[in-house]
Design a protein around this motif. Structure first.
Motif, PDB file in Angstrom:
ATOM      1  N   SER A  84     -66.676  29.988 -29.649  1.00 39.00           N
ATOM      2  CA  SER A  84     -67.551  30.450 -28.573  1.00 39.00           C
ATOM      3  C   SER A  84     -68.597  29.424 -28.139  1.00 39.00           C
ATOM      4  O   SER A  84     -69.481  29.753 -27.363  1.00 39.00           O
ATOM      5  N   HIS A  85     -68.488  28.207 -28.653  1.00 39.68           N
ATOM      6  CA  HIS A  85     -69.495  27.202 -28.285  1.00 39.68           C
ATOM      7  C   HIS A  85     -69.021  26.381 -27.091  1.00 39.68           C
ATOM      8  O   HIS A  85     -67.993  25.710 -27.156  1.00 39.68           O
ATOM      9  N   VAL A  86     -69.807  26.448 -26.018  1.00 37.78           N
ATOM     10  CA  VAL A  86     -69.401  25.825 -24.754  1.00 37.78           C
ATOM     11  C   VAL A  86     -69.257  24.309 -24.904  1.00 37.78           C
ATOM     12  O   VAL A  86     -68.241  23.718 -24.516  1.00 37.78           O
ATOM     13  N   GLU A 129     -70.505  33.563 -18.063  1.00 39.79           N
ATOM     14  CA  GLU A 129     -70.423  32.231 -17.482  1.00 39.79           C
ATOM     15  C   GLU A 129     -69.103  32.001 -16.748  1.00 39.79           C
ATOM     16  O   GLU A 129     -68.747  30.883 -16.426  1.00 39.79           O
ATOM     17  N   TYR A 155     -64.000  26.471 -22.343  1.00 41.96           N
ATOM     18  CA  TYR A 155     -64.249  27.793 -22.965  1.00 41.96           C
ATOM     19  C   TYR A 155     -64.179  28.888 -21.908  1.00 41.96           C
ATOM     20  O   TYR A 155     -63.523  29.910 -22.080  1.00 41.96           O
ATOM     21  N   TRP A 156     -64.866  28.671 -20.788  1.00 42.58           N
ATOM     22  CA  TRP A 156     -64.881  29.717 -19.760  1.00 42.58           C
ATOM     23  C   TRP A 156     -63.543  29.852 -19.060  1.00 42.58           C
ATOM     24  O   TRP A 156     -63.179  30.954 -18.655  1.00 42.58           O
ATOM     25  N   LEU A 182     -70.596  40.046 -20.683  1.00 39.99           N
ATOM     26  CA  LEU A 182     -71.928  40.051 -21.285  1.00 39.99           C
ATOM     27  C   LEU A 182     -72.679  38.753 -21.001  1.00 39.99           C
ATOM     28  O   LEU A 182     -72.125  37.661 -21.166  1.00 39.99           O
ATOM     29  N   ARG A 190     -78.158  35.263 -34.634  1.00 43.08           N
ATOM     30  CA  ARG A 190     -77.510  34.242 -33.810  1.00 43.08           C
ATOM     31  C   ARG A 190     -77.295  33.004 -34.675  1.00 43.08           C
ATOM     32  O   ARG A 190     -78.195  32.593 -35.425  1.00 43.08           O
ATOM     33  N   TRP A 217     -81.518  19.361 -24.884  1.00 45.71           N
ATOM     34  CA  TRP A 217     -81.057  18.671 -23.669  1.00 45.71           C
ATOM     35  C   TRP A 217     -81.620  19.378 -22.440  1.00 45.71           C
ATOM     36  O   TRP A 217     -82.810  19.262 -22.172  1.00 45.71           O
ATOM     37  N   ASN A 218     -80.836  20.189 -21.756  1.00 47.40           N
ATOM     38  CA  ASN A 218     -81.243  20.708 -20.449  1.00 47.40           C
ATOM     39  C   ASN A 218     -82.302  21.815 -20.585  1.00 47.40           C
ATOM     40  O   ASN A 218     -81.985  22.955 -20.865  1.00 47.40           O
ATOM     41  N   ALA A 221     -82.232  24.765 -17.658  1.00 49.79           N
ATOM     42  CA  ALA A 221     -81.164  25.772 -17.517  1.00 49.79           C
ATOM     43  C   ALA A 221     -81.800  27.152 -17.620  1.00 49.79           C
ATOM     44  O   ALA A 221     -82.689  27.378 -18.442  1.00 49.79           O
ATOM     45  N   ARG A 223     -81.316  31.273 -18.221  1.00 54.18           N
ATOM     46  CA  ARG A 223     -80.414  32.251 -18.808  1.00 54.18           C
ATOM     47  C   ARG A 223     -81.042  33.640 -18.754  1.00 54.18           C
ATOM     48  O   ARG A 223     -82.254  33.797 -18.869  1.00 54.18           O
ATOM     49  N   VAL A 257     -84.896  27.480 -20.514  1.00 55.70           N
ATOM     50  CA  VAL A 257     -84.956  27.059 -21.924  1.00 55.70           C
ATOM     51  C   VAL A 257     -86.389  26.605 -22.223  1.00 55.70           C
ATOM     52  O   VAL A 257     -86.946  26.884 -23.277  1.00 55.70           O
ATOM     53  N   ARG A 301     -73.708  18.197 -21.576  1.00 60.68           N
ATOM     54  CA  ARG A 301     -72.414  18.829 -21.294  1.00 60.68           C
ATOM     55  C   ARG A 301     -71.851  18.248 -20.004  1.00 60.68           C
ATOM     56  O   ARG A 301     -72.597  18.125 -19.020  1.00 60.68           O
TER      57      ARG A 301
HETATM   58  N1  GDD Z   1     -76.623  24.864 -27.695  1.00 63.82           N
HETATM   59  C1  GDD Z   1     -77.567  24.103 -27.124  1.00 63.82           C
HETATM   60  N2  GDD Z   1     -78.202  23.125 -27.872  1.00 63.82           N
HETATM   61  N3  GDD Z   1     -77.888  24.327 -25.821  1.00 63.82           N
HETATM   62  C2  GDD Z   1     -78.872  23.567 -25.266  1.00 63.82           C
HETATM   63  C3  GDD Z   1     -79.537  22.573 -25.978  1.00 63.82           C
HETATM   64  C4  GDD Z   1     -79.193  22.329 -27.347  1.00 63.82           C
HETATM   65  O1  GDD Z   1     -79.723  21.459 -28.013  1.00 63.82           O
HETATM   66  N4  GDD Z   1     -80.471  22.010 -25.155  1.00 63.82           N
HETATM   67  C5  GDD Z   1     -80.382  22.637 -23.979  1.00 63.82           C
HETATM   68  N5  GDD Z   1     -79.401  23.572 -24.024  1.00 63.82           N
HETATM   69  C6  GDD Z   1     -78.987  24.424 -22.899  1.00 63.82           C
HETATM   70  C7  GDD Z   1     -77.471  24.400 -22.654  1.00 63.82           C
HETATM   71  O2  GDD Z   1     -77.101  23.210 -21.966  1.00 63.82           O
HETATM   72  C8  GDD Z   1     -77.317  25.670 -21.834  1.00 63.82           C
HETATM   73  O3  GDD Z   1     -77.609  25.429 -20.484  1.00 63.82           O
HETATM   74  C9  GDD Z   1     -78.393  26.615 -22.403  1.00 63.82           C
HETATM   75  O4  GDD Z   1     -79.277  25.778 -23.182  1.00 63.82           O
HETATM   76  C10 GDD Z   1     -77.832  27.717 -23.305  1.00 63.82           C
HETATM   77  O5  GDD Z   1     -76.973  27.123 -24.264  1.00 63.82           O
HETATM   78  P1  GDD Z   1     -76.322  27.988 -25.458  1.00 63.82           P
HETATM   79  O6  GDD Z   1     -77.373  28.691 -26.207  1.00 63.82           O
HETATM   80  O7  GDD Z   1     -75.420  27.059 -26.216  1.00 63.82           O
HETATM   81  O8  GDD Z   1     -75.513  29.130 -24.694  1.00 63.82           O
HETATM   82  P2  GDD Z   1     -74.442  29.078 -23.494  1.00 63.82           P
HETATM   83  O9  GDD Z   1     -75.077  29.755 -22.326  1.00 63.82           O
HETATM   84  O10 GDD Z   1     -73.898  27.735 -23.297  1.00 63.82           O
HETATM   85  O11 GDD Z   1     -73.268  29.979 -24.079  1.00 63.82           O
HETATM   86  C11 GDD Z   1     -73.548  31.212 -24.764  1.00 63.82           C
HETATM   87  O12 GDD Z   1     -73.631  32.297 -23.850  1.00 63.82           O
HETATM   88  C12 GDD Z   1     -72.410  32.581 -23.142  1.00 63.82           C
HETATM   89  C13 GDD Z   1     -72.694  33.791 -22.241  1.00 63.82           C
HETATM   90  O13 GDD Z   1     -73.432  33.429 -21.116  1.00 63.82           O
HETATM   91  C14 GDD Z   1     -72.431  31.438 -25.808  1.00 63.82           C
HETATM   92  O14 GDD Z   1     -72.769  32.530 -26.626  1.00 63.82           O
HETATM   93  C15 GDD Z   1     -71.111  31.714 -25.120  1.00 63.82           C
HETATM   94  O15 GDD Z   1     -70.135  32.067 -26.098  1.00 63.82           O
HETATM   95  C16 GDD Z   1     -71.299  32.892 -24.143  1.00 63.82           C
HETATM   96  O16 GDD Z   1     -70.117  33.151 -23.440  1.00 63.82           O
END
Ligand code: GDD
Ligand code: NAP
Length: 361
Positions: A84-86, A129, A155-156, A182, A190, A217-218, A221, A223, A257, A301
Motif C-alpha cells: 500500500s505504499h505509493v 488517489e 499502486y493506484w 477511502l 499507522r 519531502w513534499n 501536499a 490530504r 503536510v 515521487r
Molecule cells: N510517506 C511519506 N514520507 N510521505 C511524504 C514524506 C515522507 O517523508 N514527505 C512528504 N510526503 C508526502 C507524500 O509525497 C504525499 O503527498 C503525502 O505526504 C502523504 O503521503 P503518505 O502518508 O505516504 O500517503 P499517500 O497519500 O501517498 O498514500 C496513503 O493514502 C492513500 C489514500 O489516499 C496510503 O495509505 C495509500 O495506501 C492510500 O491509498
C-alpha cells in the motif's frame, strides 16, 4: 454467528476492523503472511479471543486461498491486504500489480470456485488517489463517486483495476461486491512509513532528545485525513446494506503536510520558524535556533497527488456514517501515544532490556 475473513490484520485498518467485528460477535478468520520477524504488535492483545483464528496466506497464492475460502465459507470478506505504499510502488510496479490487482482477482475467483458468490459479501479497499485532485482544485466544485479517475502511480493503477474487477464481478455474477473509496486515514496504529506517523514519532523522539531532525519531502501536499477507527466502521456498514454500492469516505476537510508538522510540534510546545530557499527548506526551533525539519529528495515521487478533498455526502446519507474525530484530535492522540511508547522504551533500556531500534523511515 457470522463469519468474516479479513486480509490482512498486521496492517492499520485490519487491526481496528477485527476489534470491531469481534465486538459484534463475529467469528473472525484472520489472514497473515509469513514473516521471519514479529509484526503482530497491533493485534497481540486479541490472541486470547476464542472467535479469532489465524491462517497463513499471501496475495500471490491462489491454491491455499481456494482451500481456505472453500473450508471457511465466510459470510463477509474484507480485502485490506496490499502493497500500500505509493512511493514503493514506483520501485516495485510488477509486484504491486501482482498483489494489489491480481490478488483481488484471485479472491473474487476463489469466492466463485467455492460456490458462495450468492451468499458472501465482498469489500474491496479502494482508494481516494484514483482521483487526482490538482486538476479539479477549484473551490466552487466538488467531486463524488462519479468523478473522473486519474491514477498517478503504479499502486493506484493497480487499485483502479481492482476496483473495476470488483464492479465487474458484481455485474456479471450478481455478487454483493463493493468498493470503499477511502481517503487517507491515520491513527496510532499507522505504520511509520506513512507521513503522519513518521511525523508524530519524530516529534515525540525530538521532544525526548532521542532524535535530532525530521526529513520530509513534499510539505505542500494536501490530504483529507480522517481517523482509521471511523473508517473501519464505514467498511462494516457498507456490507450491512441491502444493495452493494461504492462509497467515498472522507472528512471533507483538507490540510497540508506542513500543517500536520506544525500541529505535532505544537503538542510538545515547540514553535517552529521556517526559512525557505527554492527546494532547500529548513525549519528551526524558535527557542534555540536548532534546525529540526529539513526537506530531503530521497522521498521524491516521480508523479505526485498534490491535493485531495472529496464529498462523502452519499455515505453520510445512506450509511448514516459520520466521522467522530477531527484531524487535530487525531494528531494530538498520535503524538501523545508516541511520547508514551518512547518513554516506556527508555525506561526499559535503563533497566537493561534490549529494545529493537526503529528502522530508517
Ligand atoms: N510517506 C511519506 N514520507 N510521505 C511524504 C514524506 C515522507 O517523508 N514527505 C512528504 N510526503 C508526502 C507524500 O509525497 C504525499 O503527498 C503525502 O505526504 C502523504 O503521503 P503518505 O502518508 O505516504 O500517503 P499517500 O497519500 O501517498 O498514500 C496513503 O493514502 C492513500 C489514500 O489516499 C496510503 O495509505 C495509500 O495506501 C492510500 O491509498
Ligand atoms: P497497511 O497498514 O499497509 O496494511 C497492508 C497489509 O497488507 C499489511 O498487513 C501487509 O502485511 C499486507 N500485505 C502486503 N503485501 C501483501 C502480500 N503480498 N500478501 C499478503 N498481505 C500483504 O495498509 P492500511 O493502511 O491498513 O490499509 C488497508 C487497505 O486499505 C490497503 O489495501 C490500502 O491500500 C487501502 N487504503 C488505505 C488508506 C489509508 O489511508 N490507510 C486509504 C485508502 C485505501 P505485512 O504486515 O506482512 O506487510
Amino acid at each position: 454467528m457470522k463469519k468474516a475473513f479479513v486480509t490482512w490484520i498486521t496492517g492499520q485498518d485490519g487491526s481496528y476492523l477485527v476489534e470491531l467485528l469481534l465486538s459484534k460477535w463475529y467469528e473472525v478468520h484472520w489472514i497473515k503472511r509469513r514473516s521471519s520477524s514479529f509484526n503482530t504488535s497491533r493485534i497481540d492483545h486479541l490472541f486470547e479471543e476464542k472467535d479469532f483464528t489465524i491462517h497463513y496466506w499471501d496475495l500471490s497464492d491462489s491454491t491455499n486461498l481456494i482451500k481456505l475460502i472453500s473450508e471457511i465459507k465466510p459470510d463477509e470478506i474484507y480485502n485490506l491486504a496490499a502493497q500500500s505504499h505509493v512511493a514503493v510502488s514506483f520501485d516495485m510496479p510488477e509486484y504491486t500489480a501482482d498483489t494489489v490487482w491480481i490478488g483481488t482477482l484471485r479472491l473474487l475467483e476463489a469466492i466463485k470456485v467455492a460456490w458462495i458468490e450468492k451468499t458472501c459479501k465482498f469489500y474491496q479497499a479502494s482508494t481516494s488517489e484514483l482521483f487526482w485532485g490538482l486538476e479539479y482544485n477549484r473551490p466552487e466544485a466538488w467531486y463524488t463517486e462519479e468523478s473522473p479517475m486519474h491514477p498517478r502511480s503504479p499502486y493506484w493503477c493497480a487499485k483502479l483495476y481492482a476496483m473495476w474487477i470488483t464492479r465487474n464481478y458484481k455485474e456479471s455474477y450478481n455478487m454483493f461486491a463493493c468498493n470503499g473509496i477511502l481517503f487517507n486515514h491515520e491513527s496510532p496504529n499507522r505504520w511509520e512509513t506513512f507521513v503522519t506517523r513518521k511525523i508524530t514519532m519524530a516529534v515525540a523522539k525530538i521532544s525526548l532528545w532521542l532524535q535530532e531532525k525530521l526529513y520530509l519531502w513534499n510539505l505542500d501536499a494536501k490530504r483529507d485525513w480522517g481517523h482509521a477507527k471511523d473508517y473501519v466502521e464505514a467498511m462494516y456498514l457498507m456490507l450491512q446494506q441491502d444493495e452493494p454500492k461504492d462509497y467515498v469516505i472522507s472528512t471533507w476537510v483538507t490540510n497540508t503536510v506542513r500543517d500536520f508538522v506544525n500541529w505535532s510540534f505544537e503538542e510538545v510546545w515547540i514553535e517552529l520558524e521556517w526559512k525557505w530557499k527554492w527546494e532547500d527548506e529548513k525549519w528551526y526551533n524558535k527557542a534555540n535556533w536548532e534546525c529540526l525539519v529539513e526537506v530531503d529528495s530521497r522521498y521524491f515521487r516521480p508523479a505526485e497527488v498534490d491535493f485531495l478533498l472529496w464529498d462523502s455526502t452519499k455515505a453520510r446519507k445512506e450509511l448514516w456514517w459520520t466521522p467522530k474525530y477531527t484531524v487535530r484530535e487525531m494528531c494530538k492522540e498520535m503524538v501523545a501515544y508516541d511520547i508514551q511508547i518512547f518513554k516506556k522504551q527508555e525506561i526499559l533500556k535503563n533497566h537493561g532490556y534490549e529494545i529493537l531500534e526503529q528502522y530508517e523511515i
